[in-house]
Design a protein around this motif. Structure first.
Motif, mmCIF file in Angstrom:
data_model
loop_
_atom_site.group_PDB
_atom_site.id
_atom_site.type_symbol
_atom_site.label_atom_id
_atom_site.label_comp_id
_atom_site.label_asym_id
_atom_site.label_seq_id
_atom_site.Cartn_x
_atom_site.Cartn_y
_atom_site.Cartn_z
ATOM 1 N N THR A 261 27.585 -3.641 -15.394
ATOM 2 C CA THR A 261 26.716 -4.529 -14.616
ATOM 3 C C THR A 261 25.941 -3.745 -13.560
ATOM 4 O O THR A 261 26.324 -2.627 -13.187
ATOM 5 C CB THR A 261 27.536 -5.636 -13.904
ATOM 6 O OG1 THR A 261 28.469 -5.026 -12.999
ATOM 7 C CG2 THR A 261 28.275 -6.495 -14.907
ATOM 8 N N ALA A 262 24.870 -4.351 -13.112
ATOM 9 C CA ALA A 262 24.068 -3.767 -12.023
ATOM 10 C C ALA A 262 23.382 -4.923 -11.302
ATOM 11 O O ALA A 262 23.174 -5.993 -11.883
ATOM 12 C CB ALA A 262 23.026 -2.801 -12.581
ATOM 13 N N SER A 263 23.047 -4.732 -10.042
ATOM 14 C CA SER A 263 22.392 -5.810 -9.300
ATOM 15 C C SER A 263 21.526 -5.253 -8.189
ATOM 16 O O SER A 263 21.718 -4.127 -7.718
ATOM 17 C CB SER A 263 23.433 -6.773 -8.715
ATOM 18 O OG SER A 263 24.217 -6.125 -7.729
ATOM 19 N N SER A 264 20.556 -6.065 -7.804
ATOM 20 C CA SER A 264 19.716 -5.777 -6.650
ATOM 21 C C SER A 264 19.685 -7.054 -5.808
ATOM 22 O O SER A 264 20.421 -8.008 -6.100
ATOM 23 C CB SER A 264 18.297 -5.401 -7.093
ATOM 24 O OG SER A 264 17.646 -6.525 -7.669
ATOM 25 N N SER A 265 18.846 -7.103 -4.806
ATOM 26 C CA SER A 265 18.766 -8.315 -3.998
ATOM 27 C C SER A 265 18.158 -9.478 -4.787
ATOM 28 O O SER A 265 18.315 -10.634 -4.410
ATOM 29 C CB SER A 265 17.923 -8.056 -2.742
ATOM 30 O OG SER A 265 16.605 -7.649 -3.109
ATOM 31 N N ARG A 266 17.490 -9.188 -5.906
ATOM 32 C CA ARG A 266 16.809 -10.227 -6.681
ATOM 33 C C ARG A 266 17.371 -10.451 -8.080
ATOM 34 O O ARG A 266 17.211 -11.521 -8.656
ATOM 35 C CB ARG A 266 15.315 -9.902 -6.795
ATOM 36 C CG ARG A 266 14.564 -9.972 -5.468
ATOM 37 C CD ARG A 266 13.107 -9.566 -5.657
ATOM 38 N NE ARG A 266 12.447 -10.388 -6.661
ATOM 39 C CZ ARG A 266 11.332 -10.022 -7.284
ATOM 40 N NH1 ARG A 266 10.774 -8.846 -7.025
ATOM 41 N NH2 ARG A 266 10.772 -10.831 -8.173
ATOM 42 N N TYR A 267 17.998 -9.452 -8.664
ATOM 43 C CA TYR A 267 18.427 -9.560 -10.060
ATOM 44 C C TYR A 267 19.874 -9.130 -10.242
ATOM 45 O O TYR A 267 20.378 -8.266 -9.517
ATOM 46 C CB TYR A 267 17.539 -8.688 -10.964
ATOM 47 C CG TYR A 267 16.107 -9.156 -11.061
ATOM 48 C CD1 TYR A 267 15.761 -10.213 -11.889
ATOM 49 C CD2 TYR A 267 15.103 -8.544 -10.314
ATOM 50 C CE1 TYR A 267 14.452 -10.646 -11.977
ATOM 51 C CE2 TYR A 267 13.789 -8.966 -10.396
ATOM 52 C CZ TYR A 267 13.467 -10.021 -11.233
ATOM 53 O OH TYR A 267 12.168 -10.454 -11.320
#
Length: 309
Positions: A261-267
């Protein structure tokens, strides 16, 4: 203003036949081109075919079974009591319009539409939003019954409960009634299929109408060259966009590497493992031809192919 047809104790087939005699609330959004699950063509087929479709699906079953629960949640939230109407209403002002309302609200000149939605549909109800085909359903009911307001309540499974009150809007109701009138008189009564709208629902109905081709038959293609030119342009544009999409996804996979998994402030992105088990039909056909033949099923479908002359 309306005729009341008793439905208490009416069997399912009789009730479904009654629904064919006009446009119901659940048809209104589709007739207006606003229903993501039904098209004008599918409503046309339902109203004009002689057979009655009694087959249910899980979503319809759950909606029916949970209707009382939604009504109870509505009463709990508002303090308003509701009752079953046990009637099909047929408008005298708009004789092509029928209403089979979920509930009437006691002590108010209003009705109630009960809905259930999956958690995946929660965003369609956020910030006071109501799916457009459900809006049309409520205004359709107000048109038939003359009620001054209509409530819509929805239980979003595993997420929560919301309700809204809609006030009668004569301008909108007049437009809706005119759209339905044109559909009923120009399409249903004249047996004229509506124009295709590009929806999956329309595709499914066309497959039902024209299930199998008569081998060796031919018709002259007239008036389609411009449309087929445009189709070729669209295919080329889609191919370019799909290639751009694939490039972005490949870059994302390269960046993530072995991370799931990976994430940013939007996705939030996941690239997880999926295990799939499939029968090796080629091997079964070779090693167990009798079993393959016994369990094989031949189906007929049609495939559209377009080539330049």
């Amino acid at each position: 203003m309306y005729e009341k047809i008793p439905t208490k104790g009416m069997d399912t087939v009789e009730w479904l036949k009654l629904r064919k005699s006009g446009i119901g609330g659940s048809d209104a959004g589709a007739v207006c081109g606003l229903d993501p699950y039904k098209s004008p063509v599918s409503v046309f087929r339902n109203k004009t075919c002689s057979s009655v479709e009694t087959k249910d699906n899980e979503s319809m079953r759950q909606g029916r079974d949970l209707e009382q629960y939604v009504a109870e949640r509505f009463s709990e939230a508002t303090g308003l009591k509701t009752r079953r109407s046990n009637f099909m209403y047929k408008s005298t002002r708009y004789p092509w319009m029928l209403a089979d309302a979920d509930r009437m609200v006691s002590g108010e000149d209003a009705g109630l539409e009960c809905k259930t939605a999956s958690a995946y549909s929660a965003d369609k109800w956020k910030d006071g939003d109501i799916p457009l085909h459900y809006l049309m359903q409520c205004y359709h009911y107000m048109a038939v019954t003359g009620k001054k307001a209509w409530y819509i309540a929805v239980v979003i499974l595993g997420k929560g409960f919301v309700y809204h009150r809609l006030e009668q809007d004569e301008g909108l109701i007049s437009q809706l009634a005119e759209t339905e009138k044109n559909f009923w008189q120009e399409n249903v009564l004249k047996g004229r299929m509506p124009d295709p709208d590009g929806s999956k629902a329309c595709d499914e109905v066309l497959a039902q109408y024209f299930h199998a081709a008569r081998k060796g038959t031919f018709t002259r293609l007239s008036g389609f060259d411009g449309k087929l030119d445009r189709r070729a342009e669209i295919i080329a544009q889609v191919a370019m966009l799909q290639k751009e999409q694939a490039k972005i996804e490949q870059e994302l996979k390269m960046y993530m590497g072995e991370n799931e998994t990976a994430s940013s402030s939007r996705y939030k992105v996941s690239w997880g493992n999926v295990e799939t088990s499939r029968l090796d039909t080629k091997r079964i056909r070779m090693e167990q031809p009798d079993i393959y033949r016994d369990y094989s099923r031949v189906s007929v479908s049609r495939r559209l192919l377009v080539k330049t002359a």
